[in-house]
Design an enzyme around this catalytic site. Structure first.
Site, PDB file in Angstrom:
ATOM      1  CG  HIS A 265      -2.109   0.837   1.510  1.00  0.00           C
ATOM      2  ND1 HIS A 265      -3.510   1.328   0.905  1.00  0.00           N
ATOM      3  CD2 HIS A 265      -1.716   2.168   1.906  1.00  0.00           C
ATOM      4  CE1 HIS A 265      -3.425   2.578   1.435  1.00  0.00           C
ATOM      5  NE2 HIS A 265      -2.834   2.901   1.935  1.00  0.00           N
ATOM      6  CD  GLU A 266       1.165   3.412   3.906  1.00  0.00           C
ATOM      7  OE1 GLU A 266       1.507   4.769   2.886  1.00  0.00           O
ATOM      8  OE2 GLU A 266       1.001   3.171   4.126  1.00  0.00           O
ATOM      9  CG  HIS A 269       0.473   5.990  -0.766  1.00  0.00           C
ATOM     10  ND1 HIS A 269      -0.774   7.067  -0.798  1.00  0.00           N
ATOM     11  CD2 HIS A 269      -0.642   5.666   0.368  1.00  0.00           C
ATOM     12  CE1 HIS A 269      -1.917   6.976  -0.910  1.00  0.00           C
ATOM     13  NE2 HIS A 269      -1.962   5.909   1.041  1.00  0.00           N
ATOM     14  CD  GLU A 295      -5.937   5.450   1.087  1.00  0.00           C
ATOM     15  OE1 GLU A 295      -4.624   6.405   0.588  1.00  0.00           O
ATOM     16  OE2 GLU A 295      -6.234   4.432   1.739  1.00  0.00           O
TER      17      GLU A 295
HETATM   18 CO    CO Z   1      -2.999   5.614   2.041  1.00  0.00          CO
END
Ligand code: CO
Length: 497
Positions: A265-266, A269, A295
């Site tokens: 997830h990161e 980003h 996101e």
């Molecule tokens: Co996030």
């Protein structure tokens, strides 16, 4: 005019450097700061924020920004420069509309509320948090009045996180999604085969976990020469500069999937931050579009890609080699099923792809009513619990696991929650288009070739900075407005069979 634009860019870049310093301080605070230094660091960051705020207000020194804004609105300045000026002006106006006394009162209230909330959650005591929440909601209503809005004060608050989006649009999209999700969840639960999730538990030394997390992060495209991966209590991404992006994850010794999900997830980003155009650093053209757009990047890597069968066809042998116990005994098919298991639950951050957005819809409905003064705050636990029963089908045993679970409201983050769902919707819509433009994505993923995906995201999204609003970019890339249908189709394809 050219000279004035140059001066404005210099001023913005200067603010950008100070923001980078603050970001480095924040990263250190999240990762390695000694406990006794916490108070000092909070003061340093707040002093620095004040300095940055003042510099921002001073952008208009000598009437520079006002003059440029006039030229931009009358089309004497066009193209990228125009966007840079209008976007700077938009943020400048927002900052200027809030009286200094109000900003100080808000920041003081919030710093106290965070602690009150943490204690209330620990003691399962909503009443202890209620007075703080009442204060915050009043302040947020005042903030909306200062900023101005068209239809509802909630518009003014969303604008901070998802510029250009209205409450009406969010409401329509989320309602549409809700109508689909509630019956769909029941169907998935009836269809889902029973695989025992405990099969994947074991003992996973942190050093070995760190190695495989780093390996996956690197393979899918995070640039370790322009970033780091460290450990913090709450996984996060701190973009210091496109050449310096810090991401963090969190390891659990008995559950290797916990960190892997956060890391992927990161990384999503992080690759957005690393992909921003460094030549525009400090200006809106060098910044990400919105929280929802950010996101979408993390969610696409975490879910569409990172929870796909093909992804694990590639990485599962690595995981099995690293941790023969228990993975040698678990087939890839079972592993993939457990990874994607749908389970109605109480806690948002642990929710699966199907139920996650219901958690968000509940929060959106409640906070909108809070800001519009339609509900009494002391009734919040009852309202929360009733919605959880009705939408997700779970009984909330206590407020710590219910209305007190998220930090957001205590930090004044109202209008923020919808961006999580917007991210999921943007991600599904982009992924569909990407699938039409790049041939055979599943095959590429299976072979561990992630370059074409990263390149597509960079070209279409990252490199653009704030050239477009989120809704315009969605339209430009996918040919149509934001539409929850793509996310629905994705879920049906994955879980509805
Ligand atoms: Co996030």
């Amino acid at each position: 005019m050219k000279r004035d634009i140059k001066i404005l860019i210099e001023r913005l870049r200067n603010i950008g450097y100070l923001s980078s310093i603050n970001a480095s301080l924040e990263w250190d605070q999240e990762t390695y700061l000694p406990k006794k230094a916490l108070d000092l660091r909070a003061v340093c960051i707040s002093e620095m924020s004040g300095l940055i705020h003042n510099k921002f207000i001073n952008l208009d020194a000598g009437g520079l920004l006002t003059k440029l804004h006039k030229s931009a609105t009358s089309n004497k300045i066009k193209g990228k420069d125009k966007i840079l000026i209008l976007e700077t002006w938009r943020e400048y106006e927002r900052a200027r509309k809030l009286p200094e006394g109000f900003v100080r009162e808000l920041s003081k209230t919030l710093s106290i509320s965070r602690e009150v909330w943490a204690k209330a959650r620990k003691n399962n005591d909503f009443k202890a948090f209620l007075p703080s929440l009442q204060k915050i909601v009043k302040l947020m209503q005042r903030k909306a009045e200062y900023l101005g809005y068209k239809e509802t004060p909630y518009d003014a608050l969303i604008e901070e996180f998802e510029p250009g989006l209205t409450t009406t649009e969010v409401e329509r999209t989320l309602n549409e999604l809700k109508e689909f999700l509630i019956p769909f969840l029941k169907k998935v639960l009836a269809l889902q085969s029973k695989v025992n999730g405990k099969k994947l538990r074991g003992k996973f030394p942190l050093q070995e976990q760190a190695e495989i997390n780093e390996y996956i992060a690197r393979t899918i495209g995070f640039d370790f020469e322009a970033g780091r991966l460290d450990v913090s209590t709450h996984p996060c991404t701190i973009g210091v500069h496109p050449h310096d992006c810090r991401i963090t994850t969190r390891y659990k010794v008995d559950d290797v999937l916990h960190a892997l999900g956060s890391t992927i997830h990161e990384v999503g980003h992080g690759m957005y931050e690393q992909g921003l155009p460094s030549e525009h650093f400090g200006t809106p053209l060098g910044q990400s579009i919105s929280l929802g757009m950010h996101e979408s990047q993390s969610r696409m890597w975490e879910n569409q890609i990172g929870k796909s069968y093909e992804f694990w066809r590639h990485f599962y042998p690595h995981l099995q080699k690293k941790f023969p116990e228990p993975f040698k005994k678990v087939s890839l098919k079972d592993f993939h099923q457990i990874l994607n298991r749908v389970e109605p639950s109480l806690i948002r951050t642990e929710a699966d792809e199907v139920t996650y957005n219901l958690h968000i819809i509940i929060r959106f409905e409640i906070e909108k009513d809070m800001i519009e003064g339609k509900i009494k705050l002391r009734d919040l636990p009852d309202i929360w619990n009733a919605k959880y029963k009705q939408y997700i089908g779970v009984n909330v045993p206590n407020d710590s696991m219910g209305v007190l679970q998220d930090v957001h409201w205590s930090g004044g983050l109202i209008g923020y929650f919808p961006t999580y769902t917007l991210g999921n919707l943007y991600a599904a819509q982009f992924y569909k288009t990407m699938n039409n433009e790049i041939k055979n994505i599943p095959k590429l993923i299976e072979k561990g070739e992630f370059g074409p995906i990263k390149k597509w995201l960079r070209k279409n999204i990252h490199i653009k900075g704030k050239m477009h609003t989120a809704s315009d970019l969605v339209k430009k890339i996918t040919g149509e407005k934001l539409n929850s249908r793509y996310f629905q189709e994705y879920l049906i394809e994955k879980y509805g069979k």
